[in-house]
Design an enzyme around this catalytic site. Structure first.
Site, PDB file in Angstrom:
ATOM      1  N   LYS A 220       0.738  -1.395  -0.116  1.00 21.57           N
ATOM      2  CA  LYS A 220       0.056  -0.053   0.081  1.00 21.57           C
ATOM      3  C   LYS A 220       0.791   1.308   0.026  1.00 21.57           C
ATOM      4  CE  LYS A 220      -4.140  -2.515   0.848  1.00 21.57           C
ATOM      5  NZ  LYS A 220      -4.988  -2.842   1.879  1.00 21.57           N
TER       6      LYS A 220
ATOM      7  N   ARG B  82      -2.431 -10.464   4.746  1.00 22.44           N
ATOM      8  CA  ARG B  82      -3.022 -10.642   3.328  1.00 22.44           C
ATOM      9  C   ARG B  82      -1.924 -10.054   2.495  1.00 22.44           C
ATOM     10  NH1 ARG B  82      -5.082  -7.387  -0.564  1.00 22.44           N
ATOM     11  NH2 ARG B  82      -6.532  -8.295  -2.028  1.00 22.44           N
TER      12      ARG B  82
HETATM   13  N1  LIG Z   1      -9.713  -8.051   3.611  1.00 20.20           N
HETATM   14  C1  LIG Z   1      -9.019  -7.170   2.834  1.00 20.20           C
HETATM   15  N2  LIG Z   1      -9.200  -7.265   1.568  1.00 20.20           N
HETATM   16  C2  LIG Z   1      -8.497  -6.209   0.671  1.00 20.20           C
HETATM   17  N3  LIG Z   1      -8.806  -6.399  -0.777  1.00 20.20           N
HETATM   18  C3  LIG Z   1      -8.071  -5.396  -1.586  1.00 20.20           C
HETATM   19  C4  LIG Z   1      -7.122  -4.745  -1.084  1.00 20.20           C
HETATM   20  C5  LIG Z   1      -6.566  -3.745  -1.842  1.00 20.20           C
HETATM   21  O1  LIG Z   1      -6.419  -3.936  -3.283  1.00 20.20           O
HETATM   22  P1  LIG Z   1      -5.087  -4.872  -3.496  1.00 20.20           P
HETATM   23  O2  LIG Z   1      -5.704  -6.456  -3.835  1.00 20.20           O
HETATM   24  O3  LIG Z   1      -4.565  -4.532  -4.925  1.00 20.20           O
HETATM   25  O4  LIG Z   1      -4.264  -5.064  -2.384  1.00 20.20           O
HETATM   26  N4  LIG Z   1      -7.028  -4.602   0.302  1.00 20.20           N
HETATM   27  C6  LIG Z   1      -7.607  -5.284   1.279  1.00 20.20           C
HETATM   28  C7  LIG Z   1      -7.381  -5.401   2.651  1.00 20.20           C
HETATM   29  O5  LIG Z   1      -6.861  -4.728   3.144  1.00 20.20           O
HETATM   30  N5  LIG Z   1      -8.169  -6.291   3.405  1.00 20.20           N
END
Ligand SMILES: Nc1nc2ncc(COP(=O)(O)O)nc2c(=O)[nH]1
Length: 277
Positions: free
Chosen positions: A216, A256
């Protein structure tokens, strides 16, 4: 079945974005074959779960239609679940979650925590799957305008506690709920750092906590002169891994991440440093 008990070591959730425009790896895995191969590579690198998403949540992203989101994710969910992988579906849409569970997804990961689609809670309750409730203050188009808090940690925890209450009232069992502070969603860089510093207060909610800091922008700004462009997402995996180490030390349920290998290495160090029982 995946355990929602926070173990001594967080689970590693590997990200497979089947999107043309995700901020972190947009377009790299847009074709099903590429996404499936990428998922398999993340498993080989040590991922415990694969998080499959068909809608970019980057600020200002255009929403795909339901049909398009289904077209993107279902072949990938089906194939990777058939491999025996634990798959989570990253979607705000009940119709997509339902189809993905049908195709073998074991977890529903909803960045809106059920707010974006009124049908989601009922679907998840009926499916009986674990449900990730992320802190969310509206779609990406204008979410940063809502990055206003008295005390970001206290406010995020209160919002998450409220969502959990409502979702339990809508039939989702508490033991199926996972919370996530939503790094980068209606949060400034300082909000993200404060949430990381005080992660114990999120853990104190008493539910499994998923930490999603990977690649991020706030990490891209580390060591970069004020006013300059942040480092590109591909150069944020080392700092991501260090936040995974931090999450492990604070008892997070899972992290994640896009780059699994570097986080697995960081968790190995956290294991080695843990006082032997
Ligand atoms: N639970 C959860 N799901 C998410 N999905 C997408 C993104 C941002 O997009 P990316 O897939 O490109 O990182 N961040 C999160 C997160 O911080 N937590």
């Amino acid at each position: 079945m995946i355990s929602l008990e926070a173990g001594p070591r967080p689970l590693v959730m590997g990200v497979v974005n089947v999107t043309p425009d995700s901020f972190s790896d947009g377009g790299e895995w847009f074709e099903p074959e590429a996404a499936i191969a990428h998922g398999r590579a993340l498993l080989a690198a040590g991922a415990d779960v694969l998080d499959i998403g068909g809608e970019s949540t980057r600020p200002g992203a255009e929403r795909p239609s339901v049909e398009e989101e289904l077209r993107r994710v279902l072949p990938v969910v089906r194939e990777l679940a058939a491999d025996g992988a634990v798959v989570s579906i990253d979607t705000m849409r009940a119709a997509v979650a339902a189809a993905a569970v049908e195709a073998g997804a074991a977890i529903v990961n909803d960045v809106s925590g059920g707010l974006a689609d009124g049908e989601m809670a009922g679907l998840v309750a009926a499916a009986g799957t674990p449900f990730v409730v992320m802190h969310w203050r509206g779609h990406s188009a204008d979410m940063q305008s809502r990055a206003v808090y008295d005390d970001v940690v206290a406010d995020v925890c209160a919002d998450l506690a409220d969502r959990v209450e409502v979702l339990q009232g809508q039939g989702i069992r508490r033991q199926n709920l996972i919370v996530d502070p939503g790094f980068g969603f209606a949060k400034t860089a300082e909000h993200n750092w404060t949430l990381l510093r005080r992660l114990d207060e999120v853990i104190a909610l008493g539910l499994p906590v998923l930490v999603g800091t990977s690649r991020k922008t706030f990490l891209g700004r580390l060591g970069v002169p004020e006013g300059s462009e942040p480092r590109p997402p591909s150069e944020r995996d080392l700092s991501t891994a260090v936040t995974s180490f931090h999450a492990a030390r604070h008892g997070a349920w899972a992290v994640r991440v896009h780059d699994v290998a570097s986080t697995v290495g960081a968790l190995d160090v956290a294991d080695a440093l843990r006082e032997s029982p």
